[in-house]
Design a protein around this motif. Structure first.
Motif: not given
Length: 373
Positions: A4, A31, A34-35, A38-40, A44, A48-50, A53
Motif C-alpha cells: 500500500d 486509501q 480502497a479499504d 474499491y479493493n473488493q 483486478f 493488484k489493489q485499487f 490500479s
C-alpha cells in the motif's frame, strides 16, 4: 501494508504531489475508499489493489488531465459493493415477491389487501408459492442467494440460474412440481391442478440500457431479447400454464434509462402479441442525474472524448446493438460512472472498464462475456 505504501508513493509521483499537505489531502481519502469498497473489485489482476490500479491508470493520461481524472474518481464514481447487492437480494423475497403474490390473491378473493394474515392463511397463497418459477438472466442474478434469503420458501426445484431450460431439466422441474402439489395440504385429493408453473420471476442484478431484455430490430422488423424468448416458452405450454400466468422482471439495480426502455418496449411487445403485460420491479433505481453529461461535467466529458483515451477495438458488433458505433460513453451511450464489484458494466464510460490488454485500459478493467472475433 508495504505494498500500500509503495502504491501511494507511486501515485504521488505520477500526480507530482511535492507538497506534503497535498499528499495528506488526497492519499488518506483514496486509501479509505480502497479499504471500504474499491479493493473488493473482483476483476483486478492477482495481487493488484485499487491504489496501485489508480496510479497505473492515471499514468496513461497527459499530466494536464490527471487532476480531472482523479476528481472523476473521487467525486463522481459510483461503486456498488457485493454487500450492497446482498442486501438488495435479502429484501427481494419479503418486500417484492411475497407482496405481489398477496396482491394477486387479494384481487382473486375480494379480500382487502391490508388483511395480510387472512390472505396468507388461504390455501391459494401456498399453492402459488409452489407454482412460482425463478430464472436467472445472467451469472449476476444471485439465484442461490435469493433462494437462501427466502428461508425455505423457494426450493431447489423452483429455481434455475439461466432463462433457457433444456428439455431434461424442464421435465425434472415439472415432476418435482407435481410431487409438491400432491403432497401439500392446499389441495383436496379430488382436485386436479396441471403441473405447470404460474408465476414467473426473471431475476438479474443490473440493467443499464434494457436492450438485452427487449428491443425491436428495425432491420429484421421483429422483437428480440430475453423477454421475448420467455413469452415464447410460455405459449409452448410445456413448462408454464398459458391460461394463468404472470411474468415479473426483478432487477436489483437498474438505470432510469433501462426502466423506461423496458417498460415501453415490453408493453409494445406484449400488446402486439396478445400476451399478458410484464411487471417490472427495480429495488435500486439509478436516476438520470447520476450519468455524466456535457451540461454537468463539461471538462470531464471533453477529456474523455480525446482519441488517445480510447481503444477502437472496443467498438465491436456487440456495442453496435446499442445503436452506437463507439463505446466511449458506454453501451447505448449510457455515460455511467458506475462499477459493480463483480464486473464493470459496459454501460459505463470506457475509461472505467477498458480491458487490461487494450491500448488504454480502464481503472476497473472489465471481463467481457462475449469472445472477440
Amino acid at each position: 501494508m508495504l505494498k500500500d505504501v509503495n502504491a501511494q508513493v507511486l501515485l504521488a509521483q505520477i500526480m507530482r504531489w511535492s507538497d506534503p499537505e497535498e499528499v495528506g489531502r488526497n492519499v488518506p481519502v483514496l486509501q479509505l475508499l480502497a479499504d471500504h469498497k474499491y479493493n473488493q473489485y473482483q476483476q483486478f489482476g492477482p495481487g493488484k489493489q485499487f491504489v496501485e490500479s489508480l496510479a497505473l491508470w492515471l499514468q496513461q493520461f497527459d499530466h494536464e488531465d490527471r487532476a480531472e481524472a482523479l476528481s472523476f474518481v473521487r467525486d463522481r464514481l459510483v461503486f456498488i459493493s457485493e454487500q450492497e447487492i446482498a442486501h438488495l437480494v435479502q429484501l427481494a423475497y419479503p418486500d417484492v415477491i411475497v407482496q405481489e403474490r398477496l396482491k394477486l390473491i387479494a384481487e382473486e378473493s375480494g379480500i382487502p389487501p391490508y388483511r395480510v394474515g387472512q390472505l396468507m392463511s388461504l390455501p391459494r397463497f401456498e399453492q402459488l408459492r409452489i407454482q412460482s418459477l425463478y430464472l436467472g438472466l445472467s451469472d449476476g442474478a444471485h439465484t442461490n442467494d435469493l433462494r437462501r434469503a427466502s428461508n425455505g420458501a423457494i426450493s431447489n426445484e423452483q429455481i434455475w440460474q439461466a432463462y433457457e431450460l433444456g428439455e431434461a431439466k424442464a421435465e425434472d422441474m415439472l415432476e418435482e412440481l407435481k410431487v409438491s402439489l400432491k403432497s401439500s395440504s392446499v389441495l383436496h385429493p379430488s382436485d386436479y391442478i396441471p403441473p405447470r408453473f404460474s408465476l414467473i420471476w426473471l431475476v438479474d442484478d443490473f440493467s443499464g440500457s434494457g436492450n438485452t431484455y427487449i428491443r425491436f430490430d428495425t432491420k429484421d422488423r421483429r422483437f428480440k431479447g430475453k423477454i421475448k424468448k420467455i413469452y415464447e416458452r410460455i405459449y409452448s405450454g410445456d413448462l408454464i400454464d398459458p391460461d394463468y400466468y404472470e411474468v415479473y422482471l426483478l432487477l436489483y439495480v437498474a438505470t432510469r434509462q433501462a426502466i423506461d426502455h423496458i417498460e415501453y418496449w415490453s408493453e409494445r411487445f406484449t400488446s402486439e402479441q396478445g400476451f399478458k403485460p410484464l411487471k417490472l420491479h427495480v429495488l435500486c433505481p439509478i436516476e438520470k442525474s447520476i450519468a455524466l453529461s456535457p451540461s454537468t461535467d463539461p471538462a470531464l466529458m471533453s477529456m474523455l472524448s480525446k482519441p488517445k483515451y480510447y481503444d477502437d477495438r472496443a467498438s465491436d458488433r456487440h456495442i453496435s446493438v446499442g445503436g452506437t458505433e463507439s463505446a466511449r460513453l458506454g453501451f447505448a451511450n449510457c455515460s455511467l460512472p458506475l462499477v459493480l464489484s463483480h464486473n464493470t458494466p459496459n454501460n459505463s464510460v470506457y475509461a472505467l472498464w477498458g480491458p487490461e490488454d487494450y491500448q488504454f485500459f480502464g481503472l476497473f478493467p472489465r471481463v467481457s462475456r462475449h469472445r472477440q472475433t
